[in-house]
Design a protein around this motif. Structure first.
Motif, PDB file in Angstrom:
ATOM      1  N   LEU A 139       0.810  -1.721  -0.229  1.00 48.86           N
ATOM      2  CA  LEU A 139       0.390  -0.259   0.044  1.00 48.86           C
ATOM      3  C   LEU A 139       1.089   0.976  -0.230  1.00 48.86           C
ATOM      4  O   LEU A 139       0.124   2.380   0.527  1.00 48.86           O
ATOM      5  CB  LEU A 139      -1.357   0.068   0.741  1.00 48.86           C
ATOM      6  N   ARG A 140       2.058   1.630   0.186  1.00 49.79           N
ATOM      7  CA  ARG A 140       3.072   2.107   0.186  1.00 49.79           C
ATOM      8  C   ARG A 140       3.748   2.853  -1.542  1.00 49.79           C
ATOM      9  O   ARG A 140       4.511   3.467  -1.269  1.00 49.79           O
ATOM     10  CB  ARG A 140       4.516   1.868   1.230  1.00 49.79           C
ATOM     11  N   LEU A 141       3.284   1.557  -1.877  1.00 49.60           N
ATOM     12  CA  LEU A 141       4.119   1.236  -2.973  1.00 49.60           C
ATOM     13  C   LEU A 141       4.239   3.227  -4.164  1.00 49.60           C
ATOM     14  O   LEU A 141       5.045   3.741  -4.724  1.00 49.60           O
ATOM     15  CB  LEU A 141       4.443   0.322  -4.340  1.00 49.60           C
ATOM     16  N   GLN A 142       2.785   3.424  -4.321  1.00 55.62           N
ATOM     17  CA  GLN A 142       2.563   4.040  -5.001  1.00 55.62           C
ATOM     18  C   GLN A 142       2.648   5.924  -4.779  1.00 55.62           C
ATOM     19  O   GLN A 142       3.228   6.503  -5.159  1.00 55.62           O
ATOM     20  CB  GLN A 142       0.062   4.501  -5.146  1.00 55.62           C
ATOM     21  N   GLN A 143       3.070   5.571  -2.953  1.00 55.88           N
ATOM     22  CA  GLN A 143       2.801   6.811  -2.901  1.00 55.88           C
ATOM     23  C   GLN A 143       4.505   7.510  -2.726  1.00 55.88           C
ATOM     24  O   GLN A 143       4.200   8.162  -2.979  1.00 55.88           O
ATOM     25  CB  GLN A 143       3.067   6.716  -1.161  1.00 55.88           C
ATOM     26  N   ALA A 144       5.117   5.413  -2.377  1.00 61.08           N
ATOM     27  CA  ALA A 144       6.994   5.888  -3.051  1.00 61.08           C
ATOM     28  C   ALA A 144       7.183   6.532  -4.510  1.00 61.08           C
ATOM     29  O   ALA A 144       8.349   7.108  -4.627  1.00 61.08           O
ATOM     30  CB  ALA A 144       7.381   4.630  -2.808  1.00 61.08           C
ATOM     31  N   MET A 145       5.708   6.280  -5.537  1.00 60.31           N
ATOM     32  CA  MET A 145       6.034   6.443  -6.866  1.00 60.31           C
ATOM     33  C   MET A 145       5.733   8.345  -7.023  1.00 60.31           C
ATOM     34  O   MET A 145       6.839   8.442  -7.318  1.00 60.31           O
ATOM     35  CB  MET A 145       5.117   5.564  -7.725  1.00 60.31           C
ATOM     36  N   ASP A 146       4.664   8.405  -6.293  1.00 58.08           N
ATOM     37  CA  ASP A 146       4.465   9.828  -6.707  1.00 58.08           C
ATOM     38  C   ASP A 146       5.628  10.813  -6.124  1.00 58.08           C
ATOM     39  O   ASP A 146       5.454  11.962  -6.036  1.00 58.08           O
ATOM     40  CB  ASP A 146       3.420   9.756  -5.865  1.00 58.08           C
TER      41      ASP A 146
ATOM     42  N   GLY B 140       9.079  10.299  -5.536  1.00 61.08           N
ATOM     43  CA  GLY B 140      10.134  10.219  -6.874  1.00 61.08           C
ATOM     44  C   GLY B 140      11.143   9.439  -5.430  1.00 61.08           C
ATOM     45  O   GLY B 140      12.524   8.751  -5.857  1.00 61.08           O
ATOM     46  N   ASP B 141      10.544   8.109  -4.041  1.00 60.21           N
ATOM     47  CA  ASP B 141      12.043   8.279  -3.768  1.00 60.21           C
ATOM     48  C   ASP B 141      12.352   6.689  -4.656  1.00 60.21           C
ATOM     49  O   ASP B 141      13.080   5.637  -3.942  1.00 60.21           O
ATOM     50  CB  ASP B 141      11.109   7.425  -2.286  1.00 60.21           C
ATOM     51  N   ILE B 142      11.444   5.562  -5.692  1.00 59.21           N
ATOM     52  CA  ILE B 142      11.682   5.151  -6.180  1.00 59.21           C
ATOM     53  C   ILE B 142      12.429   5.123  -7.483  1.00 59.21           C
ATOM     54  O   ILE B 142      11.135   6.242  -8.141  1.00 59.21           O
ATOM     55  CB  ILE B 142      11.227   3.640  -5.920  1.00 59.21           C
ATOM     56  N   ASP B 143      13.211   4.559  -8.291  1.00 64.54           N
ATOM     57  CA  ASP B 143      13.039   4.576  -9.597  1.00 64.54           C
ATOM     58  C   ASP B 143      12.441   3.571 -10.782  1.00 64.54           C
ATOM     59  O   ASP B 143      12.162   3.930 -11.702  1.00 64.54           O
ATOM     60  CB  ASP B 143      14.608   4.575  -9.936  1.00 64.54           C
ATOM     61  N   VAL B 144      12.153   2.113  -9.857  1.00 66.12           N
ATOM     62  CA  VAL B 144      11.913   1.346 -10.625  1.00 66.12           C
ATOM     63  C   VAL B 144      10.838   0.631 -10.031  1.00 66.12           C
ATOM     64  O   VAL B 144      11.222   0.514  -8.743  1.00 66.12           O
ATOM     65  CB  VAL B 144      13.022   0.133 -11.714  1.00 66.12           C
ATOM     66  N   ARG B 145      10.110  -0.021 -10.864  1.00 66.98           N
ATOM     67  CA  ARG B 145       9.213  -0.885  -9.396  1.00 66.98           C
ATOM     68  C   ARG B 145       8.925  -1.835 -11.566  1.00 66.98           C
ATOM     69  O   ARG B 145       7.792  -2.175 -12.449  1.00 66.98           O
ATOM     70  CB  ARG B 145       8.160  -0.064  -9.880  1.00 66.98           C
TER      71      ARG B 145
END
Length: 257
Positions: free
Chosen positions: A70-77, A79-84
């Motif tokens: 449930l935290r993945l979308q927030q991390a994408m928004d 800018g905390d991750i580059d590749v999913r």
């Protein structure tokens, strides 16, 4: 001479510079053969090998961020991750404008699973009112109407492996699993103890999403995935972890197949 020494110093400084960092997301809910996590870091698995291969192809140092689904979308928004990776376009209502999709890399089947000996193909709507094993944060499109009607009730676990373990000990009679995780779970069990595929619920093409940012080699990553697919490297990674298609006969028995 002085100019030569300056050039040599500059070359040495560039050679010793750290490679760029590429930040990958790792979902807490993943289990083998997708990934195994120790001390908050992935150490093996199909997706671990894939991400290591991507970083190697573009000359980057991989950095892994283990996150609740449930935290993945927030991390994408943020800018905390580059590749999913291991993600489907079907999981998004709106296309994330700041990420670019790779080519499809995997074909996943979500299946309805029963206890040992329960091997008659079953349509979900035929199930009596009951709890069913699910994974926290996952959406099961084909089952949502049954959840809304109250015919089925979610019993969430933090990982796919835990959901299957609960089914094995009789916590509930049925669960949902992706095909790869079920195959991995069953492979060390005697035939009479293996969990059974009852129906194919849905099929999805999965790939990777790459942040569209000048700070990272976005197009280089996308090209690397094409090379890895065309060279057979991704197929070899899957074979390394025992990926196989073993439920075609179940799919063939479903209506419309």
């Amino acid at each position: 001479m002085r100019r030569l020494l300056a050039l040599l110093l500059l070359w040495t400084s560039c050679s010793l510079a750290d490679p760029p960092v590429l930040r990958f997301s790792v979902a807490e809910s993943w289990s083998m053969p997708l990934v195994r996590v120790e001390g908050e870091q992935p150490v093996e698995g199909l997706l671990f090998d894939l991400m290591q291969g991507i970083a190697r192809e573009v000359g980057a140092r991989p950095e892994y961020h283990v996150l609740a689904r449930l935290r993945l979308q927030q991390a994408m928004d943020e800018g905390d991750i580059d590749v999913r990776c291991y993600v489907s376009t079907q999981w998004f209502n709106d296309r994330p404008g700041h990420f670019v999709w790779s080519i499809p890399l995997f074909h996943q089947r979500d299946v309805l699973v029963g206890q040992p000996g329960d091997n008659a193909p079953t349509r979900p709507e035929q199930l009596p009112r009951q709890a069913i094993g699910t994974v926290l944060g996952y959406t099961y499109t084909t089952l949502e109407p049954l959840f809304e009607q109250g015919q089925l009730r979610r019993e969430d676990s933090r990982s796919q492996a835990l959901a299957l373990q609960k089914l094995q000990i009789g916590r509930y009679r049925h669960a949902v699993s992706n095909e790869l995780s079920l195959q991995w779970f069953n492979q060390r069990l005697p035939a009479e103890q293996r969990l059974q595929v009852l129906a194919v619920l849905e099929e999805q093409a999965l790939g990777c999403m790459v942040r569209n940012d000048p700070a990272i080699p976005t197009q280089g990553i996308l090209r690397a995935l094409v090379r890895m697919q065309q060279s057979g490297e991704i197929a070899r990674i899957m074979q390394r972890y025992g990926a196989r298609v073993a439920i075609d006969e179940v799919a063939a028995q479903q209506p419309g197949k």
